[in-house]
Design an enzyme around this catalytic site. Structure first.
Site, PDB file in Angstrom:
ATOM      1  N   MET A   3      53.168 -36.458  47.492  1.00  0.00           N
ATOM      2  CA  MET A   3      52.222 -35.890  46.521  1.00  0.00           C
ATOM      3  C   MET A   3      52.826 -34.626  45.914  1.00  0.00           C
ATOM      4  O   MET A   3      52.572 -33.512  46.371  1.00  0.00           O
ATOM      5  CB  MET A   3      50.887 -35.604  47.205  1.00  0.00           C
ATOM      6  CG  MET A   3      50.277 -36.835  47.859  1.00  0.00           C
ATOM      7  SD  MET A   3      48.645 -36.531  48.614  1.00  0.00           S
ATOM      8  CE  MET A   3      49.104 -35.424  49.958  1.00  0.00           C
ATOM      9  N   ASP A   4      53.601 -34.811  44.863  1.00  0.00           N
ATOM     10  CA  ASP A   4      54.362 -33.710  44.271  1.00  0.00           C
ATOM     11  C   ASP A   4      53.741 -33.286  42.943  1.00  0.00           C
ATOM     12  O   ASP A   4      53.362 -34.138  42.132  1.00  0.00           O
ATOM     13  CB  ASP A   4      55.815 -34.171  44.049  1.00  0.00           C
ATOM     14  CG  ASP A   4      56.732 -33.031  43.688  1.00  0.00           C
ATOM     15  OD1 ASP A   4      56.365 -31.860  43.940  1.00  0.00           O
ATOM     16  OD2 ASP A   4      57.824 -33.296  43.152  1.00  0.00           O
ATOM     17  N   GLY A   5      53.642 -31.984  42.717  1.00  0.00           N
ATOM     18  CA  GLY A   5      53.239 -31.490  41.408  1.00  0.00           C
ATOM     19  C   GLY A   5      51.919 -30.742  41.368  1.00  0.00           C
ATOM     20  O   GLY A   5      51.465 -30.361  40.278  1.00  0.00           O
ATOM     21  N   SER A  23      55.285 -38.722  42.880  1.00  0.00           N
ATOM     22  CA  SER A  23      54.855 -38.278  41.564  1.00  0.00           C
ATOM     23  C   SER A  23      55.794 -37.227  41.002  1.00  0.00           C
ATOM     24  O   SER A  23      56.700 -36.742  41.685  1.00  0.00           O
ATOM     25  CB  SER A  23      53.428 -37.715  41.662  1.00  0.00           C
ATOM     26  OG  SER A  23      53.368 -36.678  42.631  1.00  0.00           O
ATOM     27  N   SER A  24      55.598 -36.892  39.723  1.00  0.00           N
ATOM     28  CA  SER A  24      56.318 -35.858  38.963  1.00  0.00           C
ATOM     29  C   SER A  24      57.741 -36.244  38.590  1.00  0.00           C
ATOM     30  O   SER A  24      58.507 -35.409  38.116  1.00  0.00           O
ATOM     31  CB  SER A  24      56.327 -34.511  39.716  1.00  0.00           C
ATOM     32  OG  SER A  24      57.269 -34.505  40.765  1.00  0.00           O
TER      33      SER A  24
END
Length: 329
Positions: free
Chosen positions: A40-42, A274-275
């Site tokens: 879960m990046d960003g 993500s990202s």
């Protein structure tokens, strides 16, 4: 006007629900992954771009997680893993770390409320990682969540906190060594008891790695504090060599794998980050050797249904190739 607006919203909700079921039914015609892992990046970038506090970015990320989890379980995906907090994250500012710990406790309590996604889908929750590194409040909340959902058996949510893959691998090797040492000590203790009670009058000794049979040892001699076993009709084999096999037993891959934090679940079929980043960032390195990485450009709080759909379609396109690679292991 308000009544009409409410009716319209309900109608649109019904249409969207129907279309979502149709979409999932079409996807189910192909292979469905049993386990998806999410990095879960960003969250912080999301907050910065919108001039929000960092905590608000993480809260938006939690809302996105709930949406994604609902889609996963509706699609029939039984295991999901999320990378919530790395050991490396402890290097961030103390106030930010404390904020994240407080938010974690808050969201765990929210998950345990009646009617939450855990209740709706019968999800068992497990916290994965070096949990003793967490503060006491988080440890208590995590333990409470695991106990409260222990009887749920329809799906599994694994939350990696205070986790890195390096730490997991070191932990597994250390535990494997401890177990083998215990086995060696038990063997040594049994042999000592046999000697003391005079029961060591014959012994079965493996002949070689290529020969699974055993030869009967008919004579045991003691010389300079060491045993020497003499086989009938064969060469002499020093007991030192036999003893080493038990005193220093080999550690196998299966020993390491069963001591992994992630041994409670099958290896992931897809990793979604993500990202747009293509790094695993020390996440599930052992378990993802033949796992595709899907990296949408959206920041985690912007992730939704269609990002999951495209990831599953990508998995289905490469499914045959991935299965062939796994069979060669």
């Amino acid at each position: 006007m308000q009544h009409g607006s409410s009716s319209s919203s309900k109608f649109m909700g019904t249409i969207c629900g129907f279309l979502r079921k149709c979409l999932f039914k079409a996807l189910s015609a192909g292979p469905i992954p049993s386990h998806i892992a999410f990095i879960m990046d960003g969250n912080r970038r999301y907050a910065k771009r919108r001039n929000l506090a960092e905590g608000d970015g993480h809260r938006a990320g939690f809302s996105s997680l709930m949406t994604i989890l609902g889609c996963c379980y509706d699609l029939g995906i039984q295991h999901t893993t999320v990378y919530a907090f790395s050991i490396d994250n402890f290097k961030r500012r103390p106030d930010e770390v404390q904020c994240l710990m407080d938010l974690m406790v808050e969201k765990i309590e929210e998950l345990l409320k009646t009617g939450s996604v855990l209740d709706q889908y019968g999800i068992r929750i497990s916290f994965i990682g070096n949990l003793k590194l967490l503060n006491e409040n988080v440890q208590i909340a995590a333990e409470k969540a695991m106990k409260a959902t222990a009887s749920n058996n329809k799906a599994v949510l694994l939350i990696c906190v205070a986790y890195t893959s390096r730490d997991e691998i070191v932990h597994a090797i250390e535990r494997s060594c401890e177990q083998k040492l215990d086995e060696a000590n038990a063997f040594a203790g049994n042999e000592e008891i046999k000697v003391m009670t005079g029961q060591l009058d014959e012994l079965e000794v493996p002949t070689s790695p290529s020969n699974c049979g055993v030869k009967r040892v008919k004579e045991v001699e003691m010389k300079n504090g060491n045993f020497k076993h003499v086989e009938q009709g064969s060469h002499q084999e020093k007991s030192d060599d036999i003893e080493k096999k038990h005193k220093y037993p080999f550690i196998k891959l299966v020993d390491i794998e069963k001591n992994m934090y992630m041994a409670v679940a099958p290896d992931p079929d897809i990793v979604i980050r993500s990202s747009g980043e293509t790094r695993l960032s020390n996440f599930l390195l052992w378990q993802t050797a033949y796992c595709p990485l899907y990296t949408p450009e959206a920041l985690w709080p912007d992730m939704g249904l269609w990002h999951l759909v495209w990831a599953v379609l990508s998995f289905q396109r490469s499914y045959s190739y991935l299965q062939k690679k796994k069979k060669r292991l």
